[in-house]
Design a protein around this motif. Structure first.
Motif, PDB file in Angstrom:
ATOM      1  N   LEU A  59      20.892 -60.966 -51.148  1.00 24.11           N
ATOM      2  CA  LEU A  59      19.780 -61.273 -50.252  1.00 24.11           C
ATOM      3  C   LEU A  59      19.966 -62.680 -49.714  1.00 24.11           C
ATOM      4  O   LEU A  59      20.138 -63.621 -50.488  1.00 24.11           O
ATOM      5  CB  LEU A  59      18.467 -61.155 -51.029  1.00 24.11           C
ATOM      6  N   ASP A  60      19.957 -62.813 -48.402  1.00 21.54           N
ATOM      7  CA  ASP A  60      20.071 -64.122 -47.757  1.00 21.54           C
ATOM      8  C   ASP A  60      18.778 -64.378 -46.994  1.00 21.54           C
ATOM      9  O   ASP A  60      18.454 -63.680 -46.040  1.00 21.54           O
ATOM     10  CB  ASP A  60      21.260 -64.128 -46.796  1.00 21.54           C
ATOM     11  N   LEU A  61      18.043 -65.381 -47.463  1.00 27.22           N
ATOM     12  CA  LEU A  61      16.781 -65.743 -46.825  1.00 27.22           C
ATOM     13  C   LEU A  61      16.952 -67.099 -46.164  1.00 27.22           C
ATOM     14  O   LEU A  61      16.834 -68.137 -46.816  1.00 27.22           O
ATOM     15  CB  LEU A  61      15.646 -65.794 -47.859  1.00 27.22           C
ATOM     16  N   SER A  62      17.308 -67.063 -44.914  1.00 27.78           N
ATOM     17  CA  SER A  62      17.471 -68.282 -44.127  1.00 27.78           C
ATOM     18  C   SER A  62      18.440 -69.256 -44.804  1.00 27.78           C
ATOM     19  O   SER A  62      18.185 -70.451 -44.898  1.00 27.78           O
ATOM     20  CB  SER A  62      16.102 -68.935 -43.905  1.00 27.78           C
ATOM     21  N   GLY A  63      19.547 -68.708 -45.307  1.00 27.06           N
ATOM     22  CA  GLY A  63      20.585 -69.535 -45.914  1.00 27.06           C
ATOM     23  C   GLY A  63      20.491 -69.654 -47.424  1.00 27.06           C
ATOM     24  O   GLY A  63      21.448 -70.059 -48.076  1.00 27.06           O
ATOM     25  N   LYS A  64      19.378 -69.293 -48.022  1.00 24.74           N
ATOM     26  CA  LYS A  64      19.215 -69.323 -49.478  1.00 24.74           C
ATOM     27  C   LYS A  64      19.606 -67.942 -49.996  1.00 24.74           C
ATOM     28  O   LYS A  64      19.052 -66.933 -49.568  1.00 24.74           O
ATOM     29  CB  LYS A  64      17.767 -69.658 -49.843  1.00 24.74           C
ATOM     30  N   GLU A  65      20.592 -67.897 -50.915  1.00 29.11           N
ATOM     31  CA  GLU A  65      21.116 -66.612 -51.361  1.00 29.11           C
ATOM     32  C   GLU A  65      20.637 -66.238 -52.752  1.00 29.11           C
ATOM     33  O   GLU A  65      20.520 -67.089 -53.631  1.00 29.11           O
ATOM     34  CB  GLU A  65      22.639 -66.629 -51.307  1.00 29.11           C
ATOM     35  N   TYR A  66      20.385 -64.942 -52.926  1.00 33.00           N
ATOM     36  CA  TYR A  66      19.944 -64.371 -54.190  1.00 33.00           C
ATOM     37  C   TYR A  66      20.764 -63.113 -54.463  1.00 33.00           C
ATOM     38  O   TYR A  66      21.216 -62.444 -53.532  1.00 33.00           O
ATOM     39  CB  TYR A  66      18.465 -63.980 -54.129  1.00 33.00           C
ATOM     40  N   PHE A  67      20.922 -62.787 -55.752  1.00 29.46           N
ATOM     41  CA  PHE A  67      21.647 -61.573 -56.132  1.00 29.46           C
ATOM     42  C   PHE A  67      20.942 -60.903 -57.295  1.00 29.46           C
ATOM     43  O   PHE A  67      20.468 -61.571 -58.219  1.00 29.46           O
ATOM     44  CB  PHE A  67      23.086 -61.895 -56.544  1.00 29.46           C
ATOM     45  N   SER A  68      20.877 -59.589 -57.257  1.00 38.49           N
ATOM     46  CA  SER A  68      20.346 -58.816 -58.373  1.00 38.49           C
ATOM     47  C   SER A  68      21.129 -57.523 -58.489  1.00 38.49           C
ATOM     48  O   SER A  68      21.590 -56.962 -57.486  1.00 38.49           O
ATOM     49  CB  SER A  68      18.862 -58.516 -58.177  1.00 38.49           C
ATOM     50  N   ASP A  69      21.253 -57.050 -59.724  1.00 39.71           N
ATOM     51  CA  ASP A  69      22.010 -55.840 -60.035  1.00 39.71           C
ATOM     52  C   ASP A  69      21.270 -55.133 -61.166  1.00 39.71           C
ATOM     53  O   ASP A  69      21.164 -55.672 -62.264  1.00 39.71           O
ATOM     54  CB  ASP A  69      23.415 -56.259 -60.476  1.00 39.71           C
ATOM     55  N   GLU A  70      20.716 -53.963 -60.886  1.00 39.32           N
ATOM     56  CA  GLU A  70      19.946 -53.232 -61.888  1.00 39.32           C
ATOM     57  C   GLU A  70      20.379 -51.768 -61.946  1.00 39.32           C
ATOM     58  O   GLU A  70      20.813 -51.198 -60.947  1.00 39.32           O
ATOM     59  CB  GLU A  70      18.446 -53.303 -61.578  1.00 39.32           C
ATOM     60  N   THR A  71      20.238 -51.186 -63.142  1.00 39.72           N
ATOM     61  CA  THR A  71      20.581 -49.786 -63.377  1.00 39.72           C
ATOM     62  C   THR A  71      19.375 -49.080 -63.976  1.00 39.72           C
ATOM     63  O   THR A  71      18.687 -49.637 -64.832  1.00 39.72           O
ATOM     64  CB  THR A  71      21.776 -49.686 -64.345  1.00 39.72           C
ATOM     65  N   ALA A  72      19.127 -47.835 -63.516  1.00 39.38           N
ATOM     66  CA  ALA A  72      18.008 -47.048 -64.038  1.00 39.38           C
ATOM     67  C   ALA A  72      18.320 -45.565 -63.862  1.00 39.38           C
ATOM     68  O   ALA A  72      19.284 -45.193 -63.184  1.00 39.38           O
ATOM     69  CB  ALA A  72      16.717 -47.411 -63.305  1.00 39.38           C
ATOM     70  N   PHE A  73      17.472 -44.725 -64.458  1.00 38.74           N
ATOM     71  CA  PHE A  73      17.698 -43.288 -64.383  1.00 38.74           C
ATOM     72  C   PHE A  73      17.334 -42.686 -63.038  1.00 38.74           C
ATOM     73  O   PHE A  73      17.751 -41.580 -62.724  1.00 38.74           O
ATOM     74  CB  PHE A  73      16.955 -42.572 -65.520  1.00 38.74           C
ATOM     75  N   THR A  74      16.541 -43.400 -62.242  1.00 48.25           N
ATOM     76  CA  THR A  74      16.266 -42.938 -60.880  1.00 48.25           C
ATOM     77  C   THR A  74      16.605 -44.057 -59.909  1.00 48.25           C
ATOM     78  O   THR A  74      16.530 -45.243 -60.259  1.00 48.25           O
ATOM     79  CB  THR A  74      14.790 -42.535 -60.682  1.00 48.25           C
ATOM     80  N   LEU A  75      16.948 -43.660 -58.718  1.00 51.78           N
ATOM     81  CA  LEU A  75      17.255 -44.649 -57.682  1.00 51.78           C
ATOM     82  C   LEU A  75      16.029 -45.507 -57.392  1.00 51.78           C
ATOM     83  O   LEU A  75      16.129 -46.726 -57.250  1.00 51.78           O
ATOM     84  CB  LEU A  75      17.727 -43.938 -56.416  1.00 51.78           C
ATOM     85  N   GLU A  76      14.864 -44.879 -57.350  1.00 53.92           N
ATOM     86  CA  GLU A  76      13.636 -45.621 -57.079  1.00 53.92           C
ATOM     87  C   GLU A  76      13.395 -46.700 -58.134  1.00 53.92           C
ATOM     88  O   GLU A  76      13.063 -47.842 -57.809  1.00 53.92           O
ATOM     89  CB  GLU A  76      12.440 -44.675 -57.011  1.00 53.92           C
ATOM     90  N   ASN A  77      13.561 -46.365 -59.411  1.00 54.69           N
ATOM     91  CA  ASN A  77      13.348 -47.361 -60.461  1.00 54.69           C
ATOM     92  C   ASN A  77      14.352 -48.503 -60.376  1.00 54.69           C
ATOM     93  O   ASN A  77      13.999 -49.661 -60.612  1.00 54.69           O
ATOM     94  CB  ASN A  77      13.400 -46.709 -61.841  1.00 54.69           C
TER      95      ASN A  77
END
Length: 117
Positions: A59-77
């Motif tokens: 995620l790039d918010l006006s030059g500020k970068e963030y990263f997340s990586d999650e695993t779950a049993f459903t795509l929605e979760n």
């Protein structure tokens, strides 16, 4: 917000893209104040062993970068968890920035008071 939604190992349906954008509305609402076109999300949705899904987000918010990586049993979760984590990071950065701004104000007031004496 601009999106790039991809997968390395599953075929993405239009409903998967809609679901992703729906979950990211919470982030979009949080960053409304940023200039239009300055926010970009690269989302990779994959299946992983044990019949689970993984969502990776840059995620790039006006030059500020963030990263997340999650695993779950459903795509929605997996998407919900990623969004929650990103919102926590954004809020933490916001609080830190407000503290820095407040410290600058206090330092400036002290400086001006010293100069006036």
């Amino acid at each position: 917000m601009q999106y790039q939604i991809t997968s390395d190992n599953i075929e993405l349906s239009p409903s998967m893209e809609v679901l992703t954008k729906e979950k990211f509305e919470r982030i979009e609402n949080r960053v409304k104040h940023l200039p239009e076109g300055s926010c970009f999300a690269r989302v990779v949705l994959n299946s992983v062993p044990e019949e689970q899904f993984e969502a990776k987000v840059n995620l790039d918010l006006s030059g500020k970068e963030y990263f997340s990586d999650e695993t779950a049993f459903t795509l929605e979760n997996a998407l919900v968890e990623v969004v929650e984590e990103l919102l926590e990071m954004i809020e933490k950065d916001s609080i830190v920035q407000r503290r820095k701004d407040l410290k600058k104000e206090v330092d400036l007031e002290e400086f001006l008071t010293d100069q006036a004496q």
